[in-house]
Design a protein around this motif. Structure first.
Motif, PDB file in Angstrom:
ATOM      1  N   LEU A  98       7.390  -0.695   1.283  1.00 23.52           N
ATOM      2  CA  LEU A  98       7.568  -0.509  -0.146  1.00 23.52           C
ATOM      3  C   LEU A  98       8.345  -1.709  -0.663  1.00 23.52           C
ATOM      4  O   LEU A  98       9.466  -1.980  -0.211  1.00 23.52           O
ATOM      5  N   LYS A 124       3.156  -1.319   6.705  1.00 28.58           N
ATOM      6  CA  LYS A 124       3.170  -1.041   5.265  1.00 28.58           C
ATOM      7  C   LYS A 124       4.631  -0.934   4.848  1.00 28.58           C
ATOM      8  O   LYS A 124       5.420  -0.252   5.496  1.00 28.58           O
ATOM      9  N   ALA A 163       1.717   5.255   1.836  1.00 28.35           N
ATOM     10  CA  ALA A 163       1.250   4.026   1.184  1.00 28.35           C
ATOM     11  C   ALA A 163       0.008   4.309   0.342  1.00 28.35           C
ATOM     12  O   ALA A 163      -0.109   3.836  -0.792  1.00 28.35           O
ATOM     13  N   PRO A 185       3.213  -0.641  -2.538  1.00 26.02           N
ATOM     14  CA  PRO A 185       2.979  -0.496  -1.103  1.00 26.02           C
ATOM     15  C   PRO A 185       2.218  -1.725  -0.599  1.00 26.02           C
ATOM     16  O   PRO A 185       1.038  -1.894  -0.874  1.00 26.02           O
TER      17      PRO A 185
END
Length: 98
Positions: A43, A41, A58, A6
């Motif tokens: 991935l 945020k 996250a 994250p």
């Protein structure tokens, strides 16, 4: 084994972004996303942002990674998995027989 991290976008040009996780910065492709903003945020898997994350998700992913690291070091890891303590395991919907 590869894990998705994250990461937070600190700057972007719409094609790539400079992202940070735990003080480590790296360039990341954001071509799979639709113009993620600075501060988002994401991935990140193999230097590619694969989806946006909300703050809670996250945090849970970061806690799980910290917990795995603690467990591998022989440390107590319960604090990283507080959301799972004292909870009955649940099968995913598609595996349940009603």
């Amino acid at each position: 084994m590869c894990l998705g991290l994250p990461m937070t976008i600190v700057e972007t040009d719409g094609i790539s972004a400079l992202c940070v996780y735990r003080g480590e910065q790296r360039p990341v492709s954001v071509l799979l996303l639709s113009n993620p903003p600075v501060g988002a945020k994401v991935l990140v898997y193999i230097d590619t942002a694969i989806r946006l994350l909300d703050e809670d998700e996250a945090r849970l992913i970061a806690n799980a990674i910290e917990g795995l690291s603690a467990a591998l070091d022989g440390e107590d890891c319960d604090r990283f998995f507080a959301d799972l303590i004292d909870r009955e395991p649940q099968l995913p919907e598609h595996l349940r027989s009603d």
